[in-house]
Design a protein around this motif. Structure first.
Motif, mmCIF file in Angstrom:
data_model
loop_
_atom_site.group_PDB
_atom_site.id
_atom_site.type_symbol
_atom_site.label_atom_id
_atom_site.label_comp_id
_atom_site.label_asym_id
_atom_site.label_seq_id
_atom_site.Cartn_x
_atom_site.Cartn_y
_atom_site.Cartn_z
ATOM 1 N N TRP A 17 53.231 69.154 3.586
ATOM 2 C CA TRP A 17 52.886 69.272 5.003
ATOM 3 C C TRP A 17 53.924 68.566 5.861
ATOM 4 O O TRP A 17 54.324 67.438 5.586
ATOM 5 N N GLY A 38 50.795 67.765 10.029
ATOM 6 C CA GLY A 38 50.616 68.937 10.860
ATOM 7 C C GLY A 38 49.343 69.683 10.523
ATOM 8 O O GLY A 38 48.542 69.265 9.674
ATOM 9 N N SER A 39 49.131 70.818 11.196
ATOM 10 C CA SER A 39 47.931 71.634 11.030
ATOM 11 C C SER A 39 48.297 72.950 10.350
ATOM 12 O O SER A 39 49.451 73.395 10.405
ATOM 13 N N HIS A 42 49.209 75.878 14.041
ATOM 14 C CA HIS A 42 49.648 74.958 15.087
ATOM 15 C C HIS A 42 50.532 75.712 16.081
ATOM 16 O O HIS A 42 51.362 76.540 15.698
ATOM 17 N N GLN A 44 52.521 75.208 20.203
ATOM 18 C CA GLN A 44 52.829 74.412 21.386
ATOM 19 C C GLN A 44 53.470 75.291 22.458
ATOM 20 O O GLN A 44 54.233 76.210 22.152
ATOM 21 N N GLY A 79 45.652 66.068 9.509
ATOM 22 C CA GLY A 79 45.824 67.015 10.600
ATOM 23 C C GLY A 79 44.605 67.894 10.796
ATOM 24 O O GLY A 79 43.861 68.173 9.852
ATOM 25 N N VAL A 82 43.134 73.707 13.018
ATOM 26 C CA VAL A 82 43.783 74.497 14.062
ATOM 27 C C VAL A 82 44.051 73.578 15.246
ATOM 28 O O VAL A 82 43.129 72.920 15.748
ATOM 29 N N GLN A 83 45.295 73.531 15.695
ATOM 30 C CA GLN A 83 45.647 72.695 16.846
ATOM 31 C C GLN A 83 46.592 73.474 17.759
ATOM 32 O O GLN A 83 47.656 73.930 17.332
ATOM 33 N N ILE A 84 46.171 73.641 19.012
ATOM 34 C CA ILE A 84 46.976 74.300 20.035
ATOM 35 C C ILE A 84 47.239 73.284 21.136
ATOM 36 O O ILE A 84 46.306 72.697 21.683
#
Length: 361
Positions: A17, A38-39, A42, A44, A79, A82-84
């Motif tokens: 990761w 991290g996810s 992900h 950004q 992590g 799900v990360q936005i």
């Protein structure tokens, strides 16, 4: 033709990761100083993104992560699944998210986010910090028609941690949660905080069921957080076999480091609870403000919660100021003023008549 459901599995070995910088409004990785893992998904600085499917599953296979976390074998913060981040116009719908290593769905500093028809699952015991949805410094967000059963808060609204959140200055605001069913045996169905240093306002929670849980809805904060929680409305909330129904806690003293200002106290005000019902609730209300963090302008209107046994002071208040309207069961604490609806209408009518008089000088 047979239907096919996609299952996406996450790698369990953390050495594969990537590491990412800490979130700026938290100061460090939340569990460890320094970078964080991290996810699986992900993004950004995105715009117009849709994550959807015919109820396909994204499986975080969090069991290995949870075990290593409990054994203190991880060197970095886990992590989210799900990360936005720093994005807008996001739709997440018609999928199942399960067994996240850490928080499950984490929109961070995003605008105009819709989360609809999403199922989020994790074991209700022994799945540490597997929050369902964590809106974090987000604006204009809708969460509806979801089912969440996890090992921490079902939904937790956040906006940064102590001095880092105060400096980042990005509140969570204009968030609507409706038609949601939640279960949390460890924490609460819906929480605000404890990391709320950028402020939280304009939250509406309606048509929500919390069942077989430790707590129903909770606001949690502490000295050092700063910020505010205000203009919060709960409407048509059902509590079904819940240990504590409504909680406000002002001593949640967990801090990122020694650099926080203990004099930075949050403001809690303008919080309303309307049409609160349920059965099998041990303590319907436990609201503990403090001399330095009073809870002001709290309103209860039409509440009837069946309790598991008779006990004095099951509606608990400390440094809480507000009013009750209509029928409230069990009996509210004494420092909430009773406010008769009929009396209000009479006063309003009298005031209106007074303004209708034509003064001829």
């Amino acid at each position: 033709m047979a239907e096919c459901w996609l299952i996406l599995l996450i790698l369990q070995d953390e050495k594969y990761w990537p590491l990412m910088p800490p979130l700026p409004s938290y100061g460090y990785g939340r569990e460890h100083i320094g970078p964080r893992y991290g996810s699986l998904i992900h993004g950004q600085n995105l715009r117009d993104v849709v994550i959807t499917g015919h109820n396909g599953t994204i499986n975080g296979q969090g069991q290995t992560w949870w075990k290593k976390y409990r054994q203190k074998l991880l060197n970095h913060t886990r992590g989210p699944l799900v990360q936005i981040m720093w994005s807008r116009d996001i739709v997440i719908s018609n999928i199942t998210l399960r067994d996240s290593p850490f928080w499950t769905l984490h929109p961070y500093d995003c605008k105009n986010v819709t989360i609809r028809n999403v199922t989020i699952l994790a074991p209700v015991h022994d799945a540490p910090n597997t929050d369902g949805i964590d809106p974090d410094s987000c604006e204009d967000m809708l969460i509806e028609d979801c089912y969440i059963s996890v090992g921490d808060d079902g939904i937790a609204i956040k906006s940064g941690w102590d001095q880092y959140g105060i400096a980042y200055r990005q509140p969570s605001k204009n968030i609507r949660i409706r038609n949601v069913v939640l279960q949390s045996m460890v924490s609460a169905g819906i929480s605000i905080g404890s990391e709320m240093s950028g402020g939280v306002s304009g939250v509406t929670v309606e048509n929500v069921v919390v069942w077989n849980s430790r707590r129903g809805v909770r606001i949690k904060t502490a000295p050092g957080r700063g910020g505010y929680v205000q203009d919060i409305s709960y409407h048509n909330l059902t509590l079904d076999v819940v240990r504590v129904g409504i909680v406000i806690k002002t001593d949640y003293n967990e801090h990122p480091d020694e650099g926080y200002d203990p004099k930075a106290v949050p403001v809690l005000k303008d919080i309303s609870f309307t049409s609160i019902h349920g059965q099998g609730v041990r303590v319907p209300v436990r609201m503990h403000g403090s001399e330095e963090i009073p809870v002001r302008n709290v309103t209860f209107r039409d509440m009837s919660v069946g309790i598991t046994y008779k006990k004095k002071h099951i509606f608990q208040c400390a440094f809480v100021y507000g009013r009750v309207i209509g029928t409230i069961f069990p009996a509210p604490c004494d420092n909430l003023d009773r406010y008769d609806e009929q009396e209000r209408l009479v006063k309003r009518s009298a005031a209106q008549n007074a303004t209708d008089i034509d003064y001829d000088f």
